[in-house]
Design a protein around this motif. Structure first.
Motif, PDB file in Angstrom:
ATOM      1  N   PHE A 129      -3.419 -30.191  -7.189  1.00  0.00           N
ATOM      2  CA  PHE A 129      -4.000 -30.241  -5.862  1.00  0.00           C
ATOM      3  C   PHE A 129      -3.237 -29.199  -5.057  1.00  0.00           C
ATOM      4  O   PHE A 129      -2.055 -29.348  -4.802  1.00  0.00           O
ATOM      5  N   VAL A 157      -5.036 -38.584  -2.388  1.00  0.00           N
ATOM      6  CA  VAL A 157      -5.016 -38.843  -3.829  1.00  0.00           C
ATOM      7  C   VAL A 157      -4.862 -40.321  -4.109  1.00  0.00           C
ATOM      8  O   VAL A 157      -5.665 -40.923  -4.833  1.00  0.00           O
ATOM      9  N   PRO A 169      -8.933 -38.657  -9.730  1.00  0.00           N
ATOM     10  CA  PRO A 169      -8.878 -37.550  -8.758  1.00  0.00           C
ATOM     11  C   PRO A 169      -7.767 -36.552  -9.058  1.00  0.00           C
ATOM     12  O   PRO A 169      -6.630 -36.943  -9.301  1.00  0.00           O
ATOM     13  N   TRP A 170      -8.116 -35.286  -9.096  1.00  0.00           N
ATOM     14  CA  TRP A 170      -7.184 -34.185  -9.265  1.00  0.00           C
ATOM     15  C   TRP A 170      -6.481 -34.140 -10.627  1.00  0.00           C
ATOM     16  O   TRP A 170      -5.559 -33.366 -10.820  1.00  0.00           O
ATOM     17  N   CYS A 171      -6.913 -34.955 -11.575  1.00  0.00           N
ATOM     18  CA  CYS A 171      -6.380 -34.862 -12.939  1.00  0.00           C
ATOM     19  C   CYS A 171      -7.212 -33.832 -13.697  1.00  0.00           C
ATOM     20  O   CYS A 171      -8.394 -34.045 -13.956  1.00  0.00           O
ATOM     21  N   ARG A 172      -6.602 -32.716 -14.043  1.00  0.00           N
ATOM     22  CA  ARG A 172      -7.325 -31.608 -14.672  1.00  0.00           C
ATOM     23  C   ARG A 172      -7.371 -31.719 -16.198  1.00  0.00           C
ATOM     24  O   ARG A 172      -8.272 -31.181 -16.834  1.00  0.00           O
ATOM     25  N   HIS A 223      -9.036 -37.264 -17.226  1.00  0.00           N
ATOM     26  CA  HIS A 223      -9.496 -36.017 -16.600  1.00  0.00           C
ATOM     27  C   HIS A 223     -10.982 -36.058 -16.262  1.00  0.00           C
ATOM     28  O   HIS A 223     -11.467 -35.210 -15.515  1.00  0.00           O
ATOM     29  N   VAL A 258      -1.929 -32.277 -13.466  1.00  0.00           N
ATOM     30  CA  VAL A 258      -2.427 -32.706 -12.163  1.00  0.00           C
ATOM     31  C   VAL A 258      -2.343 -31.528 -11.205  1.00  0.00           C
ATOM     32  O   VAL A 258      -1.320 -30.857 -11.121  1.00  0.00           O
ATOM     33  N   LEU A 284       0.589 -27.602  -8.861  1.00  0.00           N
ATOM     34  CA  LEU A 284       0.009 -27.779 -10.185  1.00  0.00           C
ATOM     35  C   LEU A 284       1.137 -28.155 -11.122  1.00  0.00           C
ATOM     36  O   LEU A 284       2.125 -27.422 -11.247  1.00  0.00           O
TER      37      LEU A 284
END
Length: 209
Positions: free
Chosen positions: A100, A175, A77-80, A73, A98, A104
């Motif tokens: 975007f 991504v 990219p885009w890993c929350r 995270h 993840v 979600l």
């Protein structure tokens, strides 16, 4: 050195490849669309992306970057969110989130490893995908350059919903095209600047000097 192949119907093609002509009245001639097109082939929910790079880091170094899932995270990219929930020899379970827009997804990833050679992650307990699998492989790099490696990355997945597949087609190329680059940047943070990739004539000159 980079090779990329993208597809949304299970066949590896290059970005420059042109789809075969559509023969009216023949369902067997529906063209295959890559990620760079607006929507996947009608009825297709499967997508695949592959990339191969020669990097100025050793296989061991890149393996250590990829296997460190709980740090994803911070740089993927885009890993929350990413956290390891269980771990034993050769097998790790991690929970990933993840996001975007408008997607979600939180899911459990089961990660199997062959140290310094392969990292394979399979999606479990996932509401959005029928399957999601990523495979990282690490091999020898350039001859005579032991601090380089050949990295192969492949991700394949199938959405449960055709609508999700069509929505993903709008952003998923961004991504996956950034994925390997993000791991290379993380390697630079961990190990410093990459070893220069010498061409054959440069290697010969360096050895003879």
């Amino acid at each position: 050195m980079v090779k990329r192949y993208l597809t949304s119907c299970g066949i590896l093609i290059t970005q420059s490849s042109k789809p075969p002509p559509l023969v009216p009245g023949s369902a067997s001639h529906v063209p295959c669309h890559g990620f760079f097109n607006i929507a996947p082939a009608l009825g297709s929910k499967k997508m695949q992306y592959s990339e191969t790079r020669v990097l100025g880091y050793s296989a061991e170094q890149m393996y250590n970057v990829v296997v460190n899932v709980d740090k994803y995270h911070f740089f993927v990219p885009w890993c929350r969110d990413s956290k390891v929930i269980s771990k034993r020899s050769g097998l790790t379970k991690a929970e990933l989130e993840v996001g975007f827009p408008p997607v979600l997804e939180r899911y459990v990833s089961e990660i199997s490893t062959v140290p310094y050679h392969q990292v394979k992650a399979v999606c479990k307990e996932c509401k959005m995908f029928n399957y999601l699998e990523t495979v990282w492989q690490f091999g020898p790099g350039l001859p005579g350059q032991h601090q380089t490696c050949t990295l192969k990355f492949n991700v394949s997945f199938e959405f449960k919903s055709l609508l999700h597949s069509q929505l993903a087609n709008l952003f998923f190329d961004d991504v996956v095209r950034q994925m390997v680059a993000a791991f290379e940047k993380q390697a630079a943070k961990m190990y410093g600047a990459p070893v220069p990739l010498l061409q054959e004539e440069e290697m010969c000159a360096a050895q003879c000097s």
